[in-house]
Design a protein around this motif. Structure first.
Motif, PDB file in Angstrom:
ATOM      1  N   GLN A  32      -5.446 -87.194  -8.917  1.00  0.00           N
ATOM      2  CA  GLN A  32      -6.063 -87.671 -10.168  1.00  0.00           C
ATOM      3  C   GLN A  32      -6.875 -88.927  -9.909  1.00  0.00           C
ATOM      4  OE1 GLN A  32      -6.429 -86.495 -12.992  1.00  0.00           O
ATOM      5  NE2 GLN A  32      -7.165 -88.257 -14.133  1.00  0.00           N
ATOM      6  N   SER A  33      -6.319 -89.845  -9.112  1.00  0.00           N
ATOM      7  CA  SER A  33      -7.040 -91.079  -8.802  1.00  0.00           C
ATOM      8  C   SER A  33      -8.336 -90.779  -8.062  1.00  0.00           C
ATOM      9  CB  SER A  33      -6.138 -91.996  -7.971  1.00  0.00           C
ATOM     10  OG  SER A  33      -6.832 -93.148  -7.556  1.00  0.00           O
ATOM     11  N   GLN A  34      -8.262 -89.813  -7.114  1.00  0.00           N
ATOM     12  CA  GLN A  34      -9.464 -89.438  -6.376  1.00  0.00           C
ATOM     13  C   GLN A  34     -10.494 -88.777  -7.293  1.00  0.00           C
ATOM     14  OE1 GLN A  34      -8.766 -86.541  -3.363  1.00  0.00           O
ATOM     15  NE2 GLN A  34     -10.665 -86.977  -2.261  1.00  0.00           N
ATOM     16  N   PHE A  35     -10.026 -87.970  -8.239  1.00  0.00           N
ATOM     17  CA  PHE A  35     -10.932 -87.296  -9.161  1.00  0.00           C
ATOM     18  C   PHE A  35     -11.684 -88.299 -10.026  1.00  0.00           C
ATOM     19  CE2 PHE A  35     -11.411 -85.797 -13.542  1.00  0.00           C
ATOM     20  CZ  PHE A  35     -12.317 -84.768 -13.372  1.00  0.00           C
ATOM     21  N   LYS A  36     -10.948 -89.299 -10.531  1.00  0.00           N
ATOM     22  CA  LYS A  36     -11.572 -90.288 -11.427  1.00  0.00           C
ATOM     23  C   LYS A  36     -12.622 -91.116 -10.710  1.00  0.00           C
ATOM     24  CE  LYS A  36      -7.582 -91.953 -12.597  1.00  0.00           C
ATOM     25  NZ  LYS A  36      -6.528 -92.781 -13.228  1.00  0.00           N
ATOM     26  N   SER A  37     -12.408 -91.367  -9.400  1.00  0.00           N
ATOM     27  CA  SER A  37     -13.367 -92.207  -8.678  1.00  0.00           C
ATOM     28  C   SER A  37     -14.568 -91.413  -8.171  1.00  0.00           C
ATOM     29  CB  SER A  37     -12.665 -92.871  -7.483  1.00  0.00           C
ATOM     30  OG  SER A  37     -12.188 -91.881  -6.594  1.00  0.00           O
ATOM     31  N   SER A  38     -14.499 -90.084  -8.183  1.00  0.00           N
ATOM     32  CA  SER A  38     -15.571 -89.275  -7.596  1.00  0.00           C
ATOM     33  C   SER A  38     -16.419 -88.540  -8.622  1.00  0.00           C
ATOM     34  CB  SER A  38     -14.967 -88.253  -6.623  1.00  0.00           C
ATOM     35  OG  SER A  38     -14.244 -88.910  -5.600  1.00  0.00           O
ATOM     36  N   PHE A  39     -15.892 -88.290  -9.841  1.00  0.00           N
ATOM     37  CA  PHE A  39     -16.597 -87.475 -10.817  1.00  0.00           C
ATOM     38  C   PHE A  39     -16.694 -88.211 -12.149  1.00  0.00           C
ATOM     39  CE2 PHE A  39     -14.775 -84.557  -7.798  1.00  0.00           C
ATOM     40  CZ  PHE A  39     -15.835 -83.706  -7.517  1.00  0.00           C
ATOM     41  N   VAL A  40     -17.706 -87.832 -12.939  1.00  0.00           N
ATOM     42  CA  VAL A  40     -17.883 -88.333 -14.296  1.00  0.00           C
ATOM     43  C   VAL A  40     -17.791 -87.152 -15.248  1.00  0.00           C
ATOM     44  CG1 VAL A  40     -19.419 -89.523 -15.911  1.00  0.00           C
ATOM     45  CG2 VAL A  40     -19.323 -90.217 -13.499  1.00  0.00           C
ATOM     46  N   ALA A  41     -16.978 -87.283 -16.269  1.00  0.00           N
ATOM     47  CA  ALA A  41     -16.764 -86.155 -17.175  1.00  0.00           C
ATOM     48  C   ALA A  41     -17.977 -85.892 -18.041  1.00  0.00           C
ATOM     49  CB  ALA A  41     -15.546 -86.430 -18.057  1.00  0.00           C
ATOM     50  N   ALA A  42     -18.220 -84.639 -18.435  1.00  0.00           N
ATOM     51  CA  ALA A  42     -19.319 -84.264 -19.325  1.00  0.00           C
ATOM     52  C   ALA A  42     -18.986 -84.651 -20.762  1.00  0.00           C
ATOM     53  CB  ALA A  42     -19.577 -82.755 -19.242  1.00  0.00           C
ATOM     54  N   THR A  43     -20.048 -84.876 -21.582  1.00  0.00           N
ATOM     55  CA  THR A  43     -19.855 -85.226 -22.995  1.00  0.00           C
ATOM     56  C   THR A  43     -20.430 -84.104 -23.858  1.00  0.00           C
ATOM     57  OG1 THR A  43     -21.956 -86.380 -23.121  1.00  0.00           O
ATOM     58  CG2 THR A  43     -20.036 -87.665 -22.446  1.00  0.00           C
ATOM     59  N   ASP A  44     -20.179 -84.213 -25.184  1.00  0.00           N
ATOM     60  CA  ASP A  44     -20.650 -83.184 -26.110  1.00  0.00           C
ATOM     61  C   ASP A  44     -22.154 -83.223 -26.307  1.00  0.00           C
ATOM     62  OD1 ASP A  44     -18.071 -82.410 -26.405  1.00  0.00           O
ATOM     63  OD2 ASP A  44     -17.721 -83.617 -28.229  1.00  0.00           O
ATOM     64  N   THR A  45     -22.823 -84.355 -25.979  1.00  0.00           N
ATOM     65  CA  THR A  45     -24.266 -84.502 -26.215  1.00  0.00           C
ATOM     66  C   THR A  45     -25.086 -83.827 -25.128  1.00  0.00           C
ATOM     67  OG1 THR A  45     -24.216 -86.596 -25.043  1.00  0.00           O
ATOM     68  CG2 THR A  45     -23.907 -86.645 -27.431  1.00  0.00           C
ATOM     69  N   GLY A  46     -24.441 -83.240 -24.170  1.00  0.00           N
ATOM     70  CA  GLY A  46     -25.204 -82.543 -23.115  1.00  0.00           C
ATOM     71  C   GLY A  46     -25.075 -83.244 -21.806  1.00  0.00           C
ATOM     72  N   LEU A  47     -25.970 -82.897 -20.895  1.00  0.00           N
ATOM     73  CA  LEU A  47     -25.903 -83.402 -19.539  1.00  0.00           C
ATOM     74  C   LEU A  47     -26.836 -84.584 -19.305  1.00  0.00           C
ATOM     75  CD1 LEU A  47     -25.899 -79.975 -17.667  1.00  0.00           C
ATOM     76  CD2 LEU A  47     -23.968 -81.513 -18.017  1.00  0.00           C
ATOM     77  N   LYS A  48     -27.533 -85.085 -20.364  1.00  0.00           N
ATOM     78  CA  LYS A  48     -28.508 -86.142 -20.143  1.00  0.00           C
ATOM     79  C   LYS A  48     -27.865 -87.439 -19.735  1.00  0.00           C
ATOM     80  CE  LYS A  48     -32.785 -85.295 -22.571  1.00  0.00           C
ATOM     81  NZ  LYS A  48     -33.726 -85.807 -23.574  1.00  0.00           N
ATOM     82  N   SER A  49     -26.810 -87.781 -20.470  1.00  0.00           N
ATOM     83  CA  SER A  49     -26.240 -89.099 -20.227  1.00  0.00           C
ATOM     84  C   SER A  49     -25.486 -89.176 -18.916  1.00  0.00           C
ATOM     85  CB  SER A  49     -25.304 -89.475 -21.385  1.00  0.00           C
ATOM     86  OG  SER A  49     -24.286 -88.492 -21.500  1.00  0.00           O
ATOM     87  N   HIS A  50     -24.927 -88.106 -18.527  1.00  0.00           N
ATOM     88  CA  HIS A  50     -24.130 -88.135 -17.296  1.00  0.00           C
ATOM     89  C   HIS A  50     -24.512 -86.923 -16.454  1.00  0.00           C
ATOM     90  CE1 HIS A  50     -21.590 -91.333 -18.805  1.00  0.00           C
ATOM     91  NE2 HIS A  50     -21.396 -90.630 -19.936  1.00  0.00           N
ATOM     92  N   SER A  51     -25.599 -87.018 -15.711  1.00  0.00           N
ATOM     93  CA  SER A  51     -26.042 -85.917 -14.857  1.00  0.00           C
ATOM     94  C   SER A  51     -25.224 -85.899 -13.586  1.00  0.00           C
ATOM     95  CB  SER A  51     -27.525 -86.078 -14.493  1.00  0.00           C
ATOM     96  OG  SER A  51     -28.308 -86.018 -15.665  1.00  0.00           O
ATOM     97  N   VAL A  52     -25.022 -84.695 -13.125  1.00  0.00           N
ATOM     98  CA  VAL A  52     -24.319 -84.557 -11.855  1.00  0.00           C
ATOM     99  C   VAL A  52     -25.248 -84.982 -10.737  1.00  0.00           C
ATOM    100  CG1 VAL A  52     -23.127 -82.939 -10.336  1.00  0.00           C
ATOM    101  CG2 VAL A  52     -22.973 -82.683 -12.815  1.00  0.00           C
ATOM    102  N   ALA A  53     -24.731 -85.682  -9.789  1.00  0.00           N
ATOM    103  CA  ALA A  53     -25.549 -86.185  -8.689  1.00  0.00           C
ATOM    104  C   ALA A  53     -26.120 -85.035  -7.887  1.00  0.00           C
ATOM    105  CB  ALA A  53     -24.718 -87.092  -7.782  1.00  0.00           C
TER     106      ALA A  53
END
Length: 545
Positions: free
Chosen positions: A495-516
């Motif tokens: 879980q700790s590794q997941f939180k430091s490596s990924f950003v969760a998606a939001t309901d507004t779409g992929l604009k605010s948090h695009s996958v690298a």
């Protein structure tokens, strides 16, 4: 073969023949069966019950069994069947069966057995060993022999002098193979195996089997049947082992004089010493004390050694003082007592020393005398006694505990007759899980996830809970029960590794948090879009804004 004996017999190999329970099941002809009945054999020993069917079927064999278990018969009787199936020897032909033994005495003993069982078939056996007359041995081989029993060094001498050849050898036996290696015969043994035709049948027998001998077996055997009776290198359980701790060397002499009359009444007595000069001195002292004793050691002429052994067998001499030259393979009946006046140089030699009594299912007693100078041998002796289910005197155990390595192993594994791969009474040490920076007993402040869905994460929570390091539950921060819970620890680390490596998606779409995405991929896709016709309808890439 009894059920208990069968349980202690371990057999490995491809398509191994089943063991038998009677001599009648071997299919021997009446001539051999008549000789066996005269020898007063009732039933096959466990090693014979498995090894003989394997040998009769033409298989290579590795036979490991305690001393006095009947290994000699296990390779001699199939050899006779093998010889009778071959063509008659022609002029200048070499032997059909070649048996190599490490010592002269063992070679002579095997030779006598071959003569006894081969006589009904008119099978000729020759014994060749160092110290014997070379010319007589060459002449005997040239006269024709189906069986040649020899020591490795003398066999090579005979081949070099063209006294014999190995062209007809199709049945090759190495008896006491580990002893040959101990005596430095490894080059000779490999040379002999390399100069025998590759389609021969090969058998290796011994009471102990070391790693270098196992390597030899892999090199010269083809799909062998491995037969192990009991534990590898264990002592014969038919022998009662008694250990006495004495203060000094003169105390051993006093003890021996007080017990020797009692021992001679029970039967023959074999006394082992380490050095040749000590052997001669002890035999001289016994004669001066009124006992009839003989001695045997490596510096004696072969004729004298043979004469002493024959007199000891006939009981003309009830006491024999010997060095380790007599410790391997000698089958002298009616030896009821073995005395290790000096301890052996290693535990394998000790096993073979005491194996001179308790032969062929009979009972015997072995006494071992130790002083404080022998404390380095005590740990090996303790393990040997435990493996043979013998009583370990407290004095011997205390002496063995003076060895730091042995003492540490006993405390680590809990003592007793425990195997070294078990944990014994040792408690498992708690250790932190993956990703933890603290031990299991330290209290740390960990960030936990409030949601039960690990993918529904919107930044770190301000709530902090003091938990026990890796014991934190990855779903809700609950503390794990006492004891090491490695599953929860691993989940928390992931879980700790997941939180430091990924950003969760939001309901507004992929604009605010695009996958690298690598820049090269983005530039390529952008270039491809600009080249298309503006009026045409293009499919929107899921990587574009």
């Amino acid at each position: 073969m009894s059920r208990s004996a069968r349980a202690r017999l371990m057999v490995r190999g491809i398509n191994t023949p089943r063991p038998v329970v009677s001599f009648a099941h071997f299919g021997f002809d009446e001539r051999l069966m008549k000789t066996l009945r005269k020898s007063e054999f009732a039933t096959p020993t466990p090693i014979q019950a498995q090894a003989i069917p394997s040998a009769l079927s033409g298989r290579d064999i590795i036979g490991i069994a305690k001393t006095g278990s009947g290994k000699t018969g296990a390779f001699i009787w199939p050899a006779l069947v093998h010889i009778m199936a071959q063509e008659q020897l022609q002029a200048d032909d070499g032997p059909i069966v070649l048996i190599c033994a490490p010592t002269r005495e063992l070679a002579q003993q095997i030779h006598l057995e071959c003569k006894k069982y081969g006589k009904p078939y008119n099978i000729n056996s020759v014994c060749a060993f160092g110290g014997g007359n070379m010319h007589e041995q060459i002449m005997a081989c040239k006269e024709g022999c189906e069986i040649l029993v020899c020591t490795p060094g003398r066999l090579i001498d005979l081949v070099k002098k063209k006294g014999t050849n190995l062209q007809r050898v199709t049945y090759l036996v190495f008896d006491e193979a580990d002893r040959m290696f101990d005596m430095g015969f490894e080059p000779q043994v490999r040379s002999i195996a390399d100069h025998v035709r590759p389609d021969r049948q090969c058998l290796l027998f011994s009471a102990t089997f070391k790693k270098k001998v196992e390597k030899l077996a892999r090199d010269i055997l083809t799909d062998p049947v491995r037969i192990v009776q009991g534990e590898v290198g264990e002592a014969n359980q038919d022998i009662l082992q008694i250990v006495h701790i004495l203060s000094n060397g003169p105390s051993k002499w006093t003890w021996l004089l007080s017990k020797l009359v009692e021992f001679t009444v029970l039967g023959k007595v074999l006394i082992f010493v380490t050095r040749k000069d000590n052997c001669a001195e002890l035999a001289k002292n016994l004669k001066e004390s009124g006992f009839t004793a003989g001695l045997i050691h490596g510096d004696m002429a072969q004729y004298d050694r043979t004469q002493v052994i024959n007199e000891f067998k006939k009981r003309d001499i009830p006491i024999l003082v010997a060095t380790d030259v007599a410790a391997r393979g000698l089958d002298i009946p009616s030896i009821r007592t073995v005395v290790n006046y000096d301890v052996a140089r290693d535990i394998d030699t000790h096993t073979h020393r005491i194996g001179r009594t308790g032969r062929a299912g009979e009972k015997g007693t072995a006494y071992t005398l130790l002083t404080q100078a022998d404390k380095e041998f005590a740990p090996n002796l303790v393990r040997n006694l435990e493996n043979a289910n013998q009583n370990v005197p407290s004095e011997l155990l205390n002496m063995a505990m003076q060895n730091s390595h042995f003492a540490n192993s006993r405390s680590r594994y809990g003592g007793g007759n425990r195997k070294h791969f078990s944990l014994g009474n040792r408690a498992q040490r708690e250790r932190p899980g993956f990703g933890s920076h603290s031990g299991p007993s330290s209290s740390t402040s960990n960030i936990i996830v409030d949601s039960s869905n690990p993918f529904d994460y919107d930044g770190p929570s301000t709530k902090k809970t003091t938990t026990v390091g890796p014991m934190t539950d990855w779903r809700g921060g609950s503390t794990a029960p006492s004891g090491t819970n490695r599953t929860s620890a691993m989940k928390a680390a992931f879980q700790s590794q997941f939180k430091s490596s990924f950003v969760a998606a939001t309901d507004t779409g992929l604009k605010s948090h695009s996958v690298a995405v690598p820049s090269s991929v983005t530039q390529k896709r952008t270039g491809q879009t600009s080249k298309t016709d503006s009026t045409s309808t293009t499919k929107r890439s899921r990587f574009s804004d």
